[in-house]
Design a protein around this motif. Structure first.
Motif, short mmCIF file in Angstrom:
data_model
loop_
_atom_site.label_atom_id
_atom_site.label_comp_id
_atom_site.label_asym_id
_atom_site.label_seq_id
_atom_site.Cartn_x
_atom_site.Cartn_y
_atom_site.Cartn_z
N HIS A 65 13.41 19.23 81.04
CA HIS A 65 13.49 17.76 81.14
C HIS A 65 14.84 17.25 80.66
O HIS A 65 15.52 16.49 81.37
N GLN A 68 17.96 18.36 82.82
CA GLN A 68 18.13 17.58 84.05
C GLN A 68 18.66 16.18 83.74
O GLN A 68 19.44 15.61 84.51
N SER A 69 18.24 15.62 82.61
CA SER A 69 18.75 14.31 82.21
C SER A 69 20.25 14.37 81.94
O SER A 69 21.01 13.49 82.38
N GLU A 88 19.31 13.50 91.27
CA GLU A 88 18.37 13.99 90.26
C GLU A 88 16.98 13.37 90.39
O GLU A 88 15.99 13.98 89.99
N LEU A 93 14.56 15.50 88.13
CA LEU A 93 14.30 14.91 86.82
C LEU A 93 12.92 14.27 86.80
O LEU A 93 12.65 13.34 87.57
#
Length: 203
Positions: A65, A68-69, A88, A93
Motif C-alpha cells: 500500500h 504504491q503511494s 496508480e 494503489l
C-alpha cells in the motif's frame, strides 16, 4: 486513526481551557503507554508498524500500500502528469478515492498542487484559531478551537500516512476524499465555526 484524531483534539482543548502542562504531560504519557499496549496486543498492528518502518521488506503484502503511494507521489514531480491522468489509481494503489486521494492528487498535480492544498489547510487553521481566540465567550472559543483542530488533525494524519510519515490508518482527507457522510459532518463543523465568527471582529 479516528481515535488518535479525537484524542489529539481533546488534548488541544484541555490546553486551550487552561490545563497545566504537567497534567497534560502525564496524560500524554498514559496515552503513549496505551498506544504501545494496543500495538503489542494485536499482531496485525505490529505488522503495520513494521511495514511503515520498512515497507520494502514485504513489498507484495504489508508494504504494498505505502510503496504504491510513494510511487504515485514520486511520479508527479513538480507539475504532475495532468488532471485525470493518474496511472496508480487504476488497480495499483488501493483506496485511491478515499484514504489515499492525496497521493493521486500529488501524481496528477505534482508538488505545486499538493503545496496549494497544504497552504489552504494552513489558512483554514489560521482563520479557525483566530475565531477561537477572539470568540466572545468561553464556550464559543472552545467549540471553534475543537472543530478546527479536529479537521486539521485529520488532514495532517491523512497526509502523514500517504507520505509514509506514520503507520497506515484509515482516515479521510477533509473536503477532498470521496464520501458523503464525512463531508456532511466536516461542512457542518465549518458552518458552526462560521456562525461563531459572526460575533467576532476579524481584522
Amino acid at each position: 486513526g479516528t481515535a488518535l484524531a479525537i484524542g489529539g483534539t481533546v488534548f488541544i482543548l484541555f490546553f486551550a481551557a487552561g490545563a497545566k502542562i504537567s497534567h497534560l504531560g502525564g496524560l500524554g504519557a498514559v496515552g503513549v503507554v496505551g498506544i504501545i499496549a494496543a500495538i503489542l496486543y494485536e499482531p496485525y498492528r505490529m505488522r503495520r508498524l513494521l511495514a511503515f518502518s520498512d515497507p520494502w521488506s514485504d513489498p507484495l503484502n504489508s508494504g504494498y500500500h505505502i510503496i504504491q503511494s510513494l510511487y504515485a507521489i514520486g511520479s508527479g514531480g513538480l507539475f504532475g502528469v495532468g488532471l485525470g491522468r493518474s496511472r496508480e489509481k487504476f488497480l495499483y494503489l488501493p483506496e485511491p478515492h478515499t484514504d489515499f486521494i492525496f497521493a493521486i492528487l500529488a501524481e496528477e498535480l505534482g508538488f505545486i498542487g499538493t503545496a496549494t492544498v497544504l497552504i489552504l489547510f494552513f489558512l483554514f487553521a489560521w482563520r479557525g484559531l483566530r475565531v477561537a481566540i477572539a470568540a466572545p465567550d468561553i464556550y464559543g472559543s472552545l467549540l471553534a478551537a475543537g472543530l478546527t483542530t479536529m479537521i486539521i488533525l485529520q488532514a495532517l494524519m491523512n497526509i502523514a500516512v500517504v507520505t509514509a510519515s506514520m503507520p497506515v490508518t484509515g482516515i479521510p482527507l477533509p473536503f477532498i476524499s470521496f464520501g458523503g457522510s464525512a463531508l456532511i459532518f466536516t461542512m457542518a463543523g465549518v458552518g458552526v465555526v462560521l456562525n461563531i465568527s459572526r460575533y467576532v471582529s476579524m481584522k
